[in-house]
Structure formats: structure tokens, C-alpha cells
Design an enzyme around this catalytic site. Sequence first.
Site, PDB file in Angstrom:
ATOM      1  N   PRO A   1     -46.321 123.044  73.014  1.00  0.00           N
ATOM      2  CG  PRO A   1     -47.065 121.289  71.676  1.00  0.00           C
ATOM      3  CD  PRO A   1     -47.550 122.461  72.474  1.00  0.00           C
ATOM      4  CB  CYS A   2     -42.140 125.824  71.535  1.00  0.00           C
ATOM      5  SG  CYS A   2     -41.503 125.893  73.215  1.00  0.00           S
ATOM      6  CG  HIS A   3     -40.944 119.967  73.228  1.00  0.00           C
ATOM      7  ND1 HIS A   3     -42.051 120.454  73.913  1.00  0.00           N
ATOM      8  CD2 HIS A   3     -41.210 118.672  72.953  1.00  0.00           C
ATOM      9  CE1 HIS A   3     -42.933 119.484  74.060  1.00  0.00           C
ATOM     10  NE2 HIS A   3     -42.442 118.390  73.480  1.00  0.00           N
TER      11      HIS A   3
END
Length: 149
Positions: free
Chosen positions: A115-117
Site C-alpha cells: 500500500p504505497c498510496h
Amino acid sequence: MSADTFRFSSPLGEMSYIWDGECCRELSLLDVRVESPVNDDPVSRWLHAYFSGGMLPLPPLAAPRSPFQARMRQALLATVPGRILTYGEMARQLGTAPRAMGQALGANPLPVLIPCHRVLASGGGLGGFSCGLEWKRLLLDFESGLQGK
């Protein structure tokens, strides 16, 4: 082993992913809506659970390309949906510079799964996202809505 590309229709938009029967190699967030068949593989089951507000263990994923990316993955996976970090916070955790952190996040081939967001610019700006800022906004809004459930 041969890899196949599959599509997944999420409530936020279309996704495609590469599944080789053993691990997910890549996930892409698409700009176009298409009718997607329902797949029954670990990636599709995980995405369905995620967008239904549940959680399953991650499907097998392609190995990180470097020890740093492995550490970055672990830090990202430790953030719960709806929680955000800044590039600076993440960089301090991993002993690197915020700009290097942003470049490493931008090279993440498995957004949503890794989950780089959930990493934003300091001061609350969105920063960047390899799949576009609209997707980042949609994912963050979706996850913030899960916190009340």
C-alpha cells in the site's frame, strides 16, 4: 512458468494483474472500465476481500528487487488501512532520504497489495503515485471510510 494477465473490477475502477500460478508479479490500476470475468485465484480473492472491507493474508508476491525494497514493503504492510505516513516519516524509519523514498515508492510494481498510496507529502499534499493521483485519492478515501465500519 507462464504468466497470465487478469482483470479485476473494483468499486473504484479496473485493475489488471499478472499471476503466474505461484505469485503476483505486477498489479496495475487502469483508466478504462471494462467488463471483467470473475477470477478465482489468490489475488482476485484478496482484492475482493479488501474492497468488501475484509482482510485475507496477502497472496504470494514476486520477491522484492533489493533488500531496501524488502524493508520498504514491510514498513508499508505495517500501516493499517486509513493510516497515512509522510515520505519523511517513512524515510526516517528506513534510514534514507525522502526523495529516495519517493523514488522507491514510485517503483512499487504491486500498488494496493503493497500500500504505497498511504504515504503522503509533508503538509498533507498527496505527493506522487505511479498510477495517478486520482487513484491515490480514491484509495485513501475508500480506506478512510473503512475506519468507521
